[in-house]
Design a protein around this motif. Structure first.
Motif, short mmCIF file in Angstrom:
data_model
loop_
_atom_site.label_atom_id
_atom_site.label_comp_id
_atom_site.label_asym_id
_atom_site.label_seq_id
_atom_site.Cartn_x
_atom_site.Cartn_y
_atom_site.Cartn_z
N GLU A 46 44.06 36.70 36.85
CA GLU A 46 43.47 36.63 37.88
C GLU A 46 41.56 36.49 38.01
OE1 GLU A 46 44.59 37.31 41.28
OE2 GLU A 46 46.13 37.58 40.67
N THR A 47 41.10 35.89 36.69
CA THR A 47 39.51 35.81 37.04
C THR A 47 39.39 34.76 37.11
OG1 THR A 47 39.94 35.41 34.61
CG2 THR A 47 39.42 37.86 35.54
N ASP A 48 39.38 33.09 36.78
CA ASP A 48 39.60 32.13 36.96
C ASP A 48 40.42 31.23 38.41
OD1 ASP A 48 38.21 31.82 34.49
OD2 ASP A 48 39.81 31.19 32.80
N ARG A 49 41.23 32.23 38.39
CA ARG A 49 41.55 31.92 39.52
C ARG A 49 42.56 30.89 39.41
NH1 ARG A 49 43.12 35.43 43.81
NH2 ARG A 49 43.68 33.71 44.96
N THR A 50 43.16 30.35 38.40
CA THR A 50 44.49 29.87 38.09
C THR A 50 45.78 30.56 37.57
OG1 THR A 50 44.04 29.73 35.60
CG2 THR A 50 43.04 28.24 36.98
N GLN A 64 47.25 34.21 52.28
CA GLN A 64 46.78 35.10 51.27
C GLN A 64 47.71 36.02 50.25
OE1 GLN A 64 43.60 36.10 53.32
NE2 GLN A 64 41.87 34.74 52.66
N SER A 121 48.47 37.05 46.71
CA SER A 121 49.11 38.42 46.45
C SER A 121 50.10 39.07 45.49
CB SER A 121 47.90 39.26 47.26
OG SER A 121 48.91 39.80 48.17
N ASP A 172 44.59 25.39 39.93
CA ASP A 172 44.55 26.22 40.51
C ASP A 172 45.38 27.24 41.60
OD1 ASP A 172 41.63 26.12 39.97
OD2 ASP A 172 41.39 24.71 41.48
N MET A 173 44.97 27.88 42.20
CA MET A 173 45.85 29.31 42.97
C MET A 173 45.92 28.68 44.05
SD MET A 173 45.38 33.04 41.41
CE MET A 173 47.37 33.44 42.12
#
Length: 157
Positions: free
Chosen positions: A75-79, A48, A52, A92-93
């Motif tokens: 950041e909103t879609d975590r892609t 994590q 970040s 994807d992240m």
């Protein structure tokens, strides 16, 4: 009298066995925590922290072992969009396995003056003359060993 003694001792041993079972179960739970759960929590926290700290320009490796440079992060879609030699792929992240190197680490090393770099201690390193003399000595030792083995072979004949 003997039956009374055995009855008391039997009740005491039955109570001790129930406590030992509970202690054994608690010990097993504690071992599972320290050997399985706690290391996973540490690994998850490190991952994590790495996620970040991702920035565009960082070179990363995905879980599929695809190497690329981060082009953009959503950041909103975590892609994350990776630039893989001109081919842009979106992942994807959670698909990022590790960061290979970052541009900020390159900038930090480039900003440091050359005088700040530690000087190499050459006092322990042999000079070219010492290396040459060591090579000559090794060659002499090898030829002496070869001649000794040749003499031993001749004596056997």
């Amino acid at each position: 009298m003997n039956s009374l003694t055995f009855g008391i001792l039997g009740a005491a041993s039955a109570g001790a066995s129930s406590y030992s079972g509970i202690i054994l179960i608690l010990l097993m739970i504690a071992l599972m925590y320290f050997f399985m759960i706690r290391p996973q929590q540490k690994q998850r926290k490190q991952h994590q922290d790495m996620m970040s700290n991702l920035h565009p320009g960082d070179e990363v490796v995905t879980i599929g072992r695809l190497h690329g440079k981060i082009d953009s992060i959503n950041e909103t879609d975590r892609t994350v969009t990776l630039d893989c030699e001109g081919i842009y792929l979106t992942f994807d992240m959670v698909a990022i396995a590790r960061v290979v190197k970052t541009d900020s680490s390159k900038e930090n090393t480039a900003d440091q003056p050359a005088s700040a770099a530690p000087a190499a201690d050459t006092s322990d390193q042999p000079t070219a003359d010492e290396k040459a003399s060591a090579a000559d000595k090794a060659a002499t030792d090898d030829s002496a060993a070869d001649s000794a083995s040749d003499q031993a072979a001749d004596q056997e004949k």
